[in-house]
Design a protein around this motif. Structure first.
Motif, PDB file in Angstrom:
ATOM      1  N   GLY A   1      -1.053   6.783   5.487  1.00  0.00           N
ATOM      2  CA  GLY A   1      -1.051   5.537   5.335  1.00  0.00           C
ATOM      3  C   GLY A   1      -0.336   4.669   6.729  1.00  0.00           C
TER       4      GLY A   1
ATOM      5  N   GLU B   1       2.825  -1.501   4.453  1.00  0.00           N
ATOM      6  CA  GLU B   1       2.409   0.470   4.026  1.00  0.00           C
ATOM      7  C   GLU B   1       3.914   1.430   3.752  1.00  0.00           C
ATOM      8  OE1 GLU B   1       1.131   3.795   3.473  1.00  0.00           O
ATOM      9  OE2 GLU B   1       0.281   2.953   3.293  1.00  0.00           O
TER      10      GLU B   1
ATOM     11  N   ASP C   1       0.793  -1.056   0.075  1.00  0.00           N
ATOM     12  CA  ASP C   1      -0.553  -0.236  -0.287  1.00  0.00           C
ATOM     13  C   ASP C   1       1.027   0.792   0.168  1.00  0.00           C
ATOM     14  OD1 ASP C   1      -2.212   1.417   0.029  1.00  0.00           O
ATOM     15  OD2 ASP C   1      -2.470   1.322   1.655  1.00  0.00           O
TER      16      ASP C   1
END
Length: 373
Positions: A136, A131, A106
């Motif tokens: 995030g 992440e 991500d």
């Protein structure tokens, strides 16, 4: 990228994947900026996992990179809405990876809103998330009880060079946008909103270029850090906006809400380091403002007695010029690959984790052997 540069980068990633690959293989989904050098990283992710789809950040897609990636991996459209609703998110993963063990890579917390639902309803197994960004990291941290491991590289020392150089690229692109209209930052007070790693880099570079800099941050600790480095620190957002001819938003969250824009000094330029949906509440801007393109990548917002300029539609201004940070980005990408290996082993408890100090040192040593020439 020259052929020999591409060959060196492929060799670097081959060395990294050889170190961190495991005997087990998992399925992955990759959110990424699809920039010119990114296909090499995509291929490395595919070497460590069954990469079912690349989801490029909408405002940072290079056509040539997308065409290359599409030759081997599906490229799907990314939006916040895709993963905001449990049914939509679940249907997407079931269509791509039903009954498979998956890891999610991500950039900005896209998977956070439906993570709990996905963990309980997906026919396969959610092994975890990796992440890349501070924004995030905070989104996952805010979930409280995480249903799976989340490996964050956002606060890794290997990311420090990238953060510093991103700050430099933001200043470069902001100045380029202003110069395209015959303006320069000098003679204007610059307000940097957010004094994290990016904001502090931006503030230092502007100061080094002879620009007067004021900092605003809601965190009192960061305000003391800014003062200790010689920056003026604003007492409140609105008074700071009123005195600034250039505003750089670097919080990773909402820097300016609708009610803040009328406090901007007439003729001020506004630029951000992330997407407009993260940093700016443009939908909350009073309807009396009209929008007019007044140059390449510059929008004038105007109402009776007030106007300001927005760079790149409020999206990351440095992506206008490629947002390049050179080979230092490959340190972060290597740490993401190490994270895939960690999640594949399946021995991490739910919660936020980091790559080990030893693995970071190994990544740095490999990187130096390829790029310290």
């Amino acid at each position: 990228m020259e052929a020999f540069e591409r060959a060196r980068l492929d060799a670097y990633f081959a060395k990294i994947t050889a170190r961190f690959v495991t005997d087990e293989q998992v399925t992955s989904f990759l959110v990424t900026h699809l920039l010119p050098e990114r296909p090499c990283f995509v291929h490395a992710v595919a070497a460590m996992s069954r990469l079912r789809a690349v989801l490029p950040k909408p405002k940072s897609i290079t056509a040539a990179a997308q065409r290359e990636v599409e030759q081997t991996v599906p490229v799907d459209a990314l939006s916040r809405e895709l993963f905001d609703r449990p049914k939509t998110a679940l249907d997407y993963f079931e269509s791509r990876a039903a009954a498979e063990p998956i890891v999610l890579l991500d950039v900005g917390g896209y998977f956070a809103p439906t993570l709990n639902d996905l963990n309980g309803s997906f026919s396969g197994r959610l092994l975890g998330v990796i992440e890349d960004t501070e924004n995030g990291h905070r989104r996952y941290q805010a979930l409280g009880g995480l249903p799976c491991p989340v490996i964050s590289v956002a606060r890794s020392p290997l990311k420090d060079p990238e953060d510093f150089l991103v700050g430099q690229s933001v200043v470069f692109s902001t100045e380029a946008v202003m110069r395209s209209r015959g303006d320069i930052p000098h003679g204007r007070t610059a307000l940097v909103i957010g004094f994290g790693k990016l904001g502090s880099s931006i503030a230092r570079l502007l100061h080094a270029k002879g620009v007067q800099v004021t900092v605003f941050d809601i965190d009192p600790v960061r305000r003391t850090q800014a003062m200790s480095q010689g920056f003026a620190v604003a007492h409140d957002r609105h008074s700071a906006l009123a005195g600034a001819g250039l505003v750089l938003c670097a919080t990773g969250a909402v820097s300016l809400r609708g009610e803040d824009f009328p406090h901007l000094r007439n003729g001020a330029y506004v630029a951000t380091v992330t997407s407009s949906e993260d940093e700016l509440e443009l939908d909350g801007l009073p309807d009396v403002y009209t929008r007019t393109m007044v140059g390449d990548h510059v929008t004038r917002y105007q109402t009776t007695g007030h106007y300001f300029y927005l760079a790149n539609g409020g999206n990351a201004v440095n992506f206008l010029h490629g947002a390049s940070v050179g080979p230092f980005i490959f340190l972060v990408q290597a740490e993401i690959l190490a994270g895939i290996g960690m999640l594949t082993r399946g021995d991490l408890a739910p919660g936020i984790h980091e790559v080990s100090t030893a693995d970071r040192a190994a990544i740095a040593a490999i990187w130096l052997s390829y790029f310290n020439r």
